[in-house]
Design a protein around this motif. Structure first.
Motif, PDB file in Angstrom:
ATOM      1  N   ASP A 125      92.237  47.393  50.160  1.00 28.45           N
ATOM      2  CA  ASP A 125      92.006  48.831  50.007  1.00 28.45           C
ATOM      3  C   ASP A 125      91.400  49.123  48.639  1.00 28.45           C
ATOM      4  O   ASP A 125      91.726  48.467  47.649  1.00 28.45           O
ATOM      5  CB  ASP A 125      93.321  49.607  50.143  1.00 28.45           C
ATOM      6  CG  ASP A 125      93.748  49.716  51.604  1.00 28.45           C
ATOM      7  OD1 ASP A 125      92.892  49.393  52.472  1.00 28.45           O
ATOM      8  OD2 ASP A 125      94.906  50.077  51.860  1.00 28.45           O
ATOM      9  N   SER A 177      81.461  49.312  58.552  1.00 29.72           N
ATOM     10  CA  SER A 177      82.386  50.428  58.671  1.00 29.72           C
ATOM     11  C   SER A 177      81.539  51.672  58.768  1.00 29.72           C
ATOM     12  O   SER A 177      80.457  51.757  58.189  1.00 29.72           O
ATOM     13  CB  SER A 177      83.276  50.518  57.437  1.00 29.72           C
ATOM     14  OG  SER A 177      82.556  51.089  56.367  1.00 29.72           O
ATOM     15  N   GLU A 195      86.705  52.271  58.992  1.00 28.80           N
ATOM     16  CA  GLU A 195      86.895  51.507  57.762  1.00 28.80           C
ATOM     17  C   GLU A 195      88.134  50.602  57.791  1.00 28.80           C
ATOM     18  O   GLU A 195      88.050  49.435  57.386  1.00 28.80           O
ATOM     19  CB  GLU A 195      86.944  52.476  56.578  1.00 28.80           C
ATOM     20  CG  GLU A 195      86.717  51.759  55.263  1.00 28.80           C
ATOM     21  CD  GLU A 195      86.769  52.711  54.087  1.00 28.80           C
ATOM     22  OE1 GLU A 195      86.004  53.706  54.117  1.00 28.80           O
ATOM     23  OE2 GLU A 195      87.551  52.476  53.164  1.00 28.80           O
ATOM     24  N   PRO A 196      89.247  51.080  58.293  1.00 29.59           N
ATOM     25  CA  PRO A 196      90.422  50.187  58.315  1.00 29.59           C
ATOM     26  C   PRO A 196      90.165  48.925  59.130  1.00 29.59           C
ATOM     27  O   PRO A 196      90.569  47.824  58.725  1.00 29.59           O
ATOM     28  CB  PRO A 196      91.506  51.049  58.976  1.00 29.59           C
ATOM     29  CG  PRO A 196      91.055  52.458  58.831  1.00 29.59           C
ATOM     30  CD  PRO A 196      89.590  52.446  58.762  1.00 29.59           C
ATOM     31  N   ASP A 197      89.497  49.055  60.244  1.00 36.90           N
ATOM     32  CA  ASP A 197      89.186  47.874  61.060  1.00 36.90           C
ATOM     33  C   ASP A 197      88.241  46.940  60.332  1.00 36.90           C
ATOM     34  O   ASP A 197      88.383  45.715  60.381  1.00 36.90           O
ATOM     35  CB  ASP A 197      88.567  48.302  62.394  1.00 36.90           C
ATOM     36  CG  ASP A 197      89.624  48.788  63.370  1.00 36.90           C
ATOM     37  OD1 ASP A 197      90.770  48.295  63.275  1.00 36.90           O
ATOM     38  OD2 ASP A 197      89.300  49.654  64.198  1.00 36.90           O
ATOM     39  N   LYS A 233      91.108  53.909  64.402  1.00 38.55           N
ATOM     40  CA  LYS A 233      91.370  52.477  64.338  1.00 38.55           C
ATOM     41  C   LYS A 233      91.449  51.892  65.746  1.00 38.55           C
ATOM     42  O   LYS A 233      91.979  52.525  66.661  1.00 38.55           O
ATOM     43  CB  LYS A 233      92.708  52.264  63.603  1.00 38.55           C
ATOM     44  CG  LYS A 233      92.892  50.866  63.048  1.00 38.55           C
ATOM     45  CD  LYS A 233      94.064  50.855  62.054  1.00 38.55           C
ATOM     46  CE  LYS A 233      94.293  49.524  61.391  1.00 38.55           C
ATOM     47  NZ  LYS A 233      94.402  48.365  62.217  1.00 38.55           N
ATOM     48  N   ARG A 260      87.965  46.566  57.136  1.00 38.07           N
ATOM     49  CA  ARG A 260      88.727  45.871  56.096  1.00 38.07           C
ATOM     50  C   ARG A 260      89.520  44.712  56.693  1.00 38.07           C
ATOM     51  O   ARG A 260      89.580  43.620  56.127  1.00 38.07           O
ATOM     52  CB  ARG A 260      89.697  46.848  55.407  1.00 38.07           C
ATOM     53  CG  ARG A 260      88.948  47.863  54.558  1.00 38.07           C
ATOM     54  CD  ARG A 260      89.877  48.706  53.710  1.00 38.07           C
ATOM     55  NE  ARG A 260      89.095  49.679  52.964  1.00 38.07           N
ATOM     56  CZ  ARG A 260      88.426  49.380  51.856  1.00 38.07           C
ATOM     57  NH1 ARG A 260      88.487  48.151  51.372  1.00 38.07           N
ATOM     58  NH2 ARG A 260      87.704  50.286  51.244  1.00 38.07           N
TER      59      ARG A 260
END
Ligand code: ATP
Ligand code: MG
Lengths: 390, 226
Positions: A199, A111, A188-190, A134, A192
């Motif tokens: 989260d 990330s 970061e969302p990807d 994202k 995760r």
């Protein structure tokens, strides 16, 4: 001086009179030297790369451990670390490995925060831009090239049973290309999603210190407060890289050792052993008034010329092989862990230590190999000549 | 006339298992410059062995060899080699040329310890080859030479360093009458030119030449009266 020149001239003539032997010996020594120098210089070049890699590492890295295995880091730990004296800033990271069946290889997924120092320090965007939102990704140049990816293309990466579609926004290269080779940078969302992180949970924490010299102390303090955490200093990472490389170079060396040994023995034998005609020639030299010293010096010149020519050719060949062609085969042996090879811009370098090693292990022993048999033969064969046939 | 080459009680034994064979037995002789001396004797009588000791390439079991007034037996190896190459030229029965070298290269070989062939050395080598009718073969590898040609090449090589003494072992063994006569002329010339020349031979063509000052007879290692 005139005499030394005359002996040298004789030595050249003697080699020219046995061209087959001379060429075979030069080739053998070139091969041995070339292999030795290739391993040495590839190892040195990789070490330089690993050094550059370690330089870009955070001063401290903290990993949580659970049952002896790496675990995720929670908010509580982050809070403690951020407030610890001596810590300037912390950066929680999400990263991991993603097996991509179509590649048959692991992709390292990181990330990336827009201000991530790793990216700034080691990576250079060759094309496009870093991912901002994202669904975007930047990938290492080796990886991009192997799939033919350009900015604007999309790739589907597996997440469990489904696929996650990412648009390539950029391709990057790196100083330490060891690192960038099989890497995908995502938001970061990807990360995760791809790696399965909840989260608020992180893979590890990169810490930068107020004073780099306090690394030991701060590491010890953190370890005391978080008994289940692993705190890794930058110098430890550097050493680990060096050890891995060293061990691999050693392994390759060990595999080649019997081969080298055979060649050395063979060449030594050919060099130190004397044929009938050579023994006879030594007898003739003694007969016509050559001193033992003259005979030995001539022999030394002969073998020295052969060994030096062979070693020079070998070094040159190794240089071209490693720096010109990127050391095919040997490279795989030394970098076996990474299936996606870095684009390797090995900086060409002549290493004095390497040349000294080659001279010490190849040139000197081979040159000296002439002395023993010449010593033995020079005296003995006059008696035979005295009565021998024409 | 003082002796240039001297043997004093020279003896060489060979150990053959338990038996000891005496190849040369208590030989004393002296050869002055200007003398052409023949050493005769049947095969196996020790001619080559005696020559080898006189030339400093074989070590005597007993006795002494003096070259130009100095005892070479007492000398250290390095010294002895330098002394003999300065004073003595040797032509062995085996001739001992380097087969792959050209005739000229063979002839020039003794000059290397002196610092290699200078221009006058080269001229001398060529003159010697011409004198011995070998100049046309100067570039030919020694292995291509006939027995007689090898003999003459070996003589040229022994003379290239201008030694004062010359030791020759059967120098006419492979030669026809004409070549033998050329070689004998050269040897006689050398003696006239104040060289000490010793020729081991049983060739009547040599033994009967008027230029031969003396004939020594060797039998079973000992000098005998004829
Ligand atoms: N290295 C040696 N070992 C054993 N015996 C030897 C050795 N050298 C010479 N001899 C013996 O010494 C004796 C004298 O040999 P030498 O070669 O001096 O004879 P020669 O008179 O030159 O004979 P020819 O006329 O056949 O050349 C011979 O019986 C020979 O076998
Ligand atoms: Mg003989």
């Amino acid at each position: 001086m005139r005499k030394t020149l005359a002996l040298f001239e004789y030595a050249i003539g003697a080699l020219a009179r046995r061209p087959g032997k001379a060429v075979a010996l030069v080739a053998g020594i070139a091969l041995v030297t070339g292999l030795l120098a290739s391993i040495l210089s590839l190892h040195a070049a990789l070490e330089r790369e690993a050094g550059a890699l370690a330089d870009a590492m955070p001063e401290l890295t903290v990993q949580a451990m659970q049952g002896g295995r790496p675990a995720t880091i929670d908010a509580e730990t982050l809070e403690f670390l951020a407030g610890h004296p001596g810590v300037r800033s912390i950066r929680p990271r999400v990263w991991g490995y993603l097996f991509v069946p179509s590649l048959g290889a692991n992709l390292s997924v990181f990330s990336v925060a827009p201000d991530a120092p790793e990216l700034a320090e080691v990576a250079t965007l060759l094309e496009g831009r870093a991912p901002r939102s994202k669904g975007e990704a930047a990938v290492g140049d080796t990886f991009a090239r192997s799939l033919g990816l350009r900015p604007g293309d999309s790739i589907a990466l597996p997440t469990g049973s489904k696929f996650h579609l990412l648009e390539i926004t950029g391709v990057f290269g790196a100083e330490a290309s060891l690192q960038a080779a099989d890497v995908a940078l995502v938001t970061e969302p990807d990360a995760r999603l791809l790696l399965g992180y909840d989260d608020g949970r992180f893979t590890d924490v990169a810490i930068s210190l107020a004073s780099p010299t306090e690394a030991d102390v701060v590491a010890a303090q953190i370890a005391e407060h978080l008994p289940h955490a692993r705190v890794v200093r930058r110098d430890q990472i550097a050493r680990a890289y060096a050890l891995t490389l060293g061990a691999r170079a050693g392994l390759v060396g060990a595999m080649l050792l019997p081969l080298l040994g055979c060649f050395l023995l063979l060449a030594w034998d050919r060099m130190s052993g004397l044929g009938e005609d050579e023994k006879r020639e030594l007898g003739v030299l003694t007969l016509v008034g050559w001193d033992l010293r003259d005979v030995l010096l001539a022999g030394l010149f002969q073998n020295g010329l052969v060994a030096l020519t062979g070693a020079a050719l070998g070094l040159l060949a190794a240089h071209v092989y490693v720096f010109g062609f990127g050391a095919p085969l040997l490279f795989d042996a030394l970098l076996g862990w990474s299936r996606l090879h870095p684009t390797f811009e090995l900086a060409p370098a002549w290493d004095a230590g390497q040349i000294v090693t080659v001279v010490a292990f190849v040139v000197v022993p081979f040159s000296l190999a002439s002395l023993a048999p010449a010593f033995r033969a020079a005296d003995v064969d006059v008696d035979a000549l005295l009565r021998g046939g024409a | 006339m003082s002796a240039f080459l001297e043997a004093i009680g020279l003896t060489r034994r060979h150990r053959d298992g338990d038996a000891v064979q005496v190849a040369v037995d208590d030989v004393s002789l002296a050869i002055a410059r200007g003398e052409l001396v023949a050493l005769a004797g049947p095969s196996g009588s020790g001619k080559s062995t005696l020559l080898g000791m006189l030339g400093g390439i074989l070590t005597p079991s007993e006795g002494d060899v003096r070259i130009a007034g100095e005892s070479i037996v007492a000398m250290r190896e390095h010294h002895r080699t330098a002394h003999r190459r300065a004073h003595v030229g040797i032509v062995l029965q085996g001739l001992a040329l380097v087969p792959a070298m050209s005739v000229l290269e063979n002839v020039l070989l003794p000059l290397v310890p002196f610092g290699g062939a200078r221009r006058d050395d080269l001229e001398r080598a060529r003159a010697l080859l011409r004198r011995l009718s070998l100049h046309e073969k100067e570039r030919a590898p020694a292995r291509q030479l006939s027995g007689g040609e090898r003999q003459r090449a070996a003589i040229a090589r022994a003379l290239v360093t201008r030694p004062s003494a010359l030791l020759l072992d059967e120098p006419t063994a492979h030669l026809d009458a004409e070549s033998a006569s050329v070689v004998l002329d050269v040897l006689a010339e050398l003696a006239r030119d104040d060289h000490a020349v010793l020729v081991a031979t049983h060739d009547p063509r040599i033994l009967t030449r008027p230029e031969v000052s003396r004939v020594l007879h060797l039998e079973r290692g000992r000098l005998v009266e004829p």
